[in-house]
Design a protein around this motif. Sequence first.
Motif, PDB file in Angstrom:
ATOM      1  N   CYS A 159      -0.239  -7.317 -16.821  1.00 48.03           N
ATOM      2  CA  CYS A 159      -0.993  -7.001 -18.034  1.00 48.03           C
ATOM      3  C   CYS A 159      -2.356  -6.408 -17.685  1.00 48.03           C
ATOM      4  CB  CYS A 159      -1.148  -8.254 -18.898  1.00 48.03           C
ATOM      5  SG  CYS A 159      -1.826  -7.938 -20.536  1.00 48.03           S
ATOM      6  N   VAL A 160      -2.897  -6.790 -16.509  1.00 44.51           N
ATOM      7  CA  VAL A 160      -4.143  -6.178 -16.041  1.00 44.51           C
ATOM      8  C   VAL A 160      -3.932  -4.689 -15.799  1.00 44.51           C
ATOM      9  CG1 VAL A 160      -5.879  -6.194 -14.217  1.00 44.51           C
ATOM     10  CG2 VAL A 160      -4.907  -8.350 -15.035  1.00 44.51           C
ATOM     11  N   MET A 161      -2.768  -4.346 -15.279  1.00 43.21           N
ATOM     12  CA  MET A 161      -2.444  -2.935 -15.057  1.00 43.21           C
ATOM     13  C   MET A 161      -2.451  -2.168 -16.368  1.00 43.21           C
ATOM     14  SD  MET A 161       1.078  -1.336 -13.509  1.00 43.21           S
ATOM     15  CE  MET A 161       1.993  -1.861 -14.973  1.00 43.21           C
ATOM     16  N   LEU A 162      -1.893  -2.775 -17.434  1.00 47.42           N
ATOM     17  CA  LEU A 162      -1.886  -2.127 -18.748  1.00 47.42           C
ATOM     18  C   LEU A 162      -3.300  -2.010 -19.298  1.00 47.42           C
ATOM     19  CD1 LEU A 162       1.210  -3.870 -20.393  1.00 47.42           C
ATOM     20  CD2 LEU A 162       1.133  -1.722 -19.123  1.00 47.42           C
ATOM     21  N   LEU A 163      -4.091  -3.056 -19.103  1.00 48.79           N
ATOM     22  CA  LEU A 163      -5.474  -3.033 -19.596  1.00 48.79           C
ATOM     23  C   LEU A 163      -6.267  -1.918 -18.938  1.00 48.79           C
ATOM     24  CD1 LEU A 163      -7.793  -4.356 -21.202  1.00 48.79           C
ATOM     25  CD2 LEU A 163      -8.118  -5.910 -19.258  1.00 48.79           C
ATOM     26  N   SER A 164      -6.119  -1.771 -17.636  1.00 50.83           N
ATOM     27  CA  SER A 164      -6.888  -0.754 -16.914  1.00 50.83           C
ATOM     28  C   SER A 164      -6.329   0.653 -17.110  1.00 50.83           C
ATOM     29  CB  SER A 164      -6.911  -1.077 -15.416  1.00 50.83           C
ATOM     30  OG  SER A 164      -5.602  -1.008 -14.864  1.00 50.83           O
ATOM     31  N   SER A 165      -5.093   0.751 -17.652  1.00 53.05           N
ATOM     32  CA  SER A 165      -4.472   2.061 -17.869  1.00 53.05           C
ATOM     33  C   SER A 165      -4.875   2.693 -19.194  1.00 53.05           C
ATOM     34  CB  SER A 165      -2.945   1.936 -17.826  1.00 53.05           C
ATOM     35  OG  SER A 165      -2.506   1.510 -16.549  1.00 53.05           O
ATOM     36  N   GLY A 166      -5.752   2.036 -19.930  1.00 49.20           N
ATOM     37  CA  GLY A 166      -6.211   2.608 -21.189  1.00 49.20           C
ATOM     38  C   GLY A 166      -7.085   3.833 -20.989  1.00 49.20           C
ATOM     39  N   ILE A 212      -1.667   1.600  -9.192  1.00 53.45           N
ATOM     40  CA  ILE A 212      -2.142   1.976 -10.530  1.00 53.45           C
ATOM     41  C   ILE A 212      -3.490   1.329 -10.803  1.00 53.45           C
ATOM     42  CG2 ILE A 212      -1.674   1.760 -12.991  1.00 53.45           C
ATOM     43  CD1 ILE A 212       1.292   1.975 -12.355  1.00 53.45           C
ATOM     44  N   ILE A 213      -3.625   0.036 -10.464  1.00 48.69           N
ATOM     45  CA  ILE A 213      -4.906  -0.640 -10.663  1.00 48.69           C
ATOM     46  C   ILE A 213      -5.991   0.008  -9.811  1.00 48.69           C
ATOM     47  CG2 ILE A 213      -6.142  -2.819 -10.371  1.00 48.69           C
ATOM     48  CD1 ILE A 213      -3.573  -4.283 -11.037  1.00 48.69           C
ATOM     49  N   SER A 214      -5.649   0.370  -8.584  1.00 48.45           N
ATOM     50  CA  SER A 214      -6.620   1.026  -7.704  1.00 48.45           C
ATOM     51  C   SER A 214      -7.065   2.370  -8.280  1.00 48.45           C
ATOM     52  CB  SER A 214      -6.008   1.219  -6.318  1.00 48.45           C
ATOM     53  OG  SER A 214      -6.855   1.984  -5.481  1.00 48.45           O
ATOM     54  N   GLU A 215      -6.111   3.119  -8.793  1.00 48.49           N
ATOM     55  CA  GLU A 215      -6.440   4.445  -9.350  1.00 48.49           C
ATOM     56  C   GLU A 215      -7.288   4.343 -10.600  1.00 48.49           C
ATOM     57  OE1 GLU A 215      -4.099   8.405 -11.097  1.00 48.49           O
ATOM     58  OE2 GLU A 215      -2.996   6.739 -10.184  1.00 48.49           O
ATOM     59  N   THR A 216      -6.966   3.395 -11.482  1.00 45.60           N
ATOM     60  CA  THR A 216      -7.683   3.293 -12.754  1.00 45.60           C
ATOM     61  C   THR A 216      -9.021   2.569 -12.624  1.00 45.60           C
ATOM     62  OG1 THR A 216      -6.416   1.280 -13.271  1.00 45.60           O
ATOM     63  CG2 THR A 216      -5.578   3.369 -14.125  1.00 45.60           C
ATOM     64  N   SER A 217      -9.152   1.709 -11.607  1.00 46.24           N
ATOM     65  CA  SER A 217     -10.402   0.964 -11.441  1.00 46.24           C
ATOM     66  C   SER A 217     -11.365   1.619 -10.465  1.00 46.24           C
ATOM     67  CB  SER A 217     -10.097  -0.463 -10.966  1.00 46.24           C
ATOM     68  OG  SER A 217      -9.525  -0.444  -9.662  1.00 46.24           O
ATOM     69  N   GLY A 218     -10.828   2.491  -9.603  1.00 43.79           N
ATOM     70  CA  GLY A 218     -11.680   3.128  -8.611  1.00 43.79           C
ATOM     71  C   GLY A 218     -11.862   2.305  -7.351  1.00 43.79           C
ATOM     72  N   GLN A 219     -11.168   1.181  -7.255  1.00 43.03           N
ATOM     73  CA  GLN A 219     -11.261   0.344  -6.054  1.00 43.03           C
ATOM     74  C   GLN A 219     -10.266   0.819  -4.996  1.00 43.03           C
ATOM     75  OE1 GLN A 219     -13.442  -2.001  -5.510  1.00 43.03           O
ATOM     76  NE2 GLN A 219     -14.314  -2.168  -7.583  1.00 43.03           N
ATOM     77  N   PRO A 220     -10.581   0.656  -3.716  1.00 42.34           N
ATOM     78  CA  PRO A 220      -9.623   1.012  -2.662  1.00 42.34           C
ATOM     79  C   PRO A 220      -8.367   0.153  -2.772  1.00 42.34           C
ATOM     80  CG  PRO A 220     -11.827   0.712  -1.764  1.00 42.34           C
ATOM     81  CD  PRO A 220     -11.875   0.215  -3.164  1.00 42.34           C
ATOM     82  N   LEU A 221      -7.232   0.733  -2.434  1.00 43.94           N
ATOM     83  CA  LEU A 221      -5.964   0.015  -2.525  1.00 43.94           C
ATOM     84  C   LEU A 221      -5.972  -1.234  -1.643  1.00 43.94           C
ATOM     85  CD1 LEU A 221      -3.044  -0.220  -3.472  1.00 43.94           C
ATOM     86  CD2 LEU A 221      -2.380   1.333  -1.614  1.00 43.94           C
ATOM     87  N   GLU A 222      -6.574  -1.126  -0.454  1.00 45.92           N
ATOM     88  CA  GLU A 222      -6.614  -2.273   0.447  1.00 45.92           C
ATOM     89  C   GLU A 222      -7.374  -3.438  -0.174  1.00 45.92           C
ATOM     90  OE1 GLU A 222      -7.457   0.782   1.168  1.00 45.92           O
ATOM     91  OE2 GLU A 222      -5.777   1.411   2.475  1.00 45.92           O
ATOM     92  N   LYS A 223      -8.449  -3.144  -0.888  1.00 43.88           N
ATOM     93  CA  LYS A 223      -9.238  -4.196  -1.522  1.00 43.88           C
ATOM     94  C   LYS A 223      -8.445  -4.872  -2.640  1.00 43.88           C
ATOM     95  CE  LYS A 223     -13.447  -5.030  -4.203  1.00 43.88           C
ATOM     96  NZ  LYS A 223     -13.622  -6.378  -3.610  1.00 43.88           N
ATOM     97  N   VAL A 224      -7.743  -4.062  -3.439  1.00 47.75           N
ATOM     98  CA  VAL A 224      -6.957  -4.624  -4.539  1.00 47.75           C
ATOM     99  C   VAL A 224      -5.859  -5.524  -3.990  1.00 47.75           C
ATOM    100  CG1 VAL A 224      -5.442  -4.088  -6.483  1.00 47.75           C
ATOM    101  CG2 VAL A 224      -7.462  -2.682  -6.060  1.00 47.75           C
ATOM    102  N   MET A 225      -5.184  -5.068  -2.940  1.00 43.55           N
ATOM    103  CA  MET A 225      -4.108  -5.870  -2.360  1.00 43.55           C
ATOM    104  C   MET A 225      -4.652  -7.150  -1.727  1.00 43.55           C
ATOM    105  SD  MET A 225      -1.639  -2.908  -0.713  1.00 43.55           S
ATOM    106  CE  MET A 225      -0.315  -4.083  -0.413  1.00 43.55           C
TER     107      MET A 225
END
Length: 266
Positions: A159-166, A212-225
């Motif tokens: 659901c966080v992914m959906l929230l950030s995909s707005g 998707i979360i990394s792309e929409t939030s601007g955070q590096p993928l490694e940090k999100v993981m």
Amino acid sequence: MFNQNFVCESPMAFSTITQTVQTLIKNKKHQGKSQTYKRTVNSMKLSNAKCMQTGAQNYDGVRIGPPPDLPSLLLNNRIVYLGMPLVPAVTELIVAEFLYLQYENSEKPVFMYLNSTGTSNPDGSSAGFETEAFAIADTMNYIKPPVHTICVGQAFGTCVMLLSSGEPTHRAALPNATIMIHQPTSRARGQASDIAIKAREVLYNRKQCFEIISETSGQPLEKVMKDASRTKYLTPAEAVEYGIIDKILESPKSISPTNPTFLSSL
């Protein structure tokens, strides 16, 4: 009034007078029915007007259109509410609402309120497949109307992914909402080879979700993981800093300059 001394000598004239009197009596009897008919017609016109406000129509006295329930009234004002875990029935409804709103008007924004634990149940067990969340996220990006996302209560996991995909700059949360990112869980059973296949699919879906979360939030993928390797809770202020949302809503005036019109349809 007829003259009592009047004598009709012609049978044809007498027949004409009789028919005239019978017509007058008949019209008088139907006068009351005519008024009732007019009241019925006016009532039907008022009912049709109310049905038009809710998107329904009447044909031969039969109501055709969406039922007069709260989700339909919200949909009439371009509001989509997700308040359950993402199971197939919920995904089907959300995707259908998005497609309908695009057909209705491809320019006006859609307001999506989120209060869901994603593809997990509140106790952490798996409720659905991650593909349910991907279907909604892809539809949000596919339709032309911008989708404004608002978190109320909670947004967990996918659901966080959906929230950030707005729509950028239009992703928000209410002051006491809770946002949490975590890894997807697997409910694979069966032979070892089948479990291995499912495990690869789970890892792939996890990577897709975090990308998707990394792309929409601007955070590096490694940090999100890394952050999602263990359950990570975020307050609305921390979610703004993380880049998942853009603002915290203190008043509904921050959402839309116009008041909702569905109340006039009640």
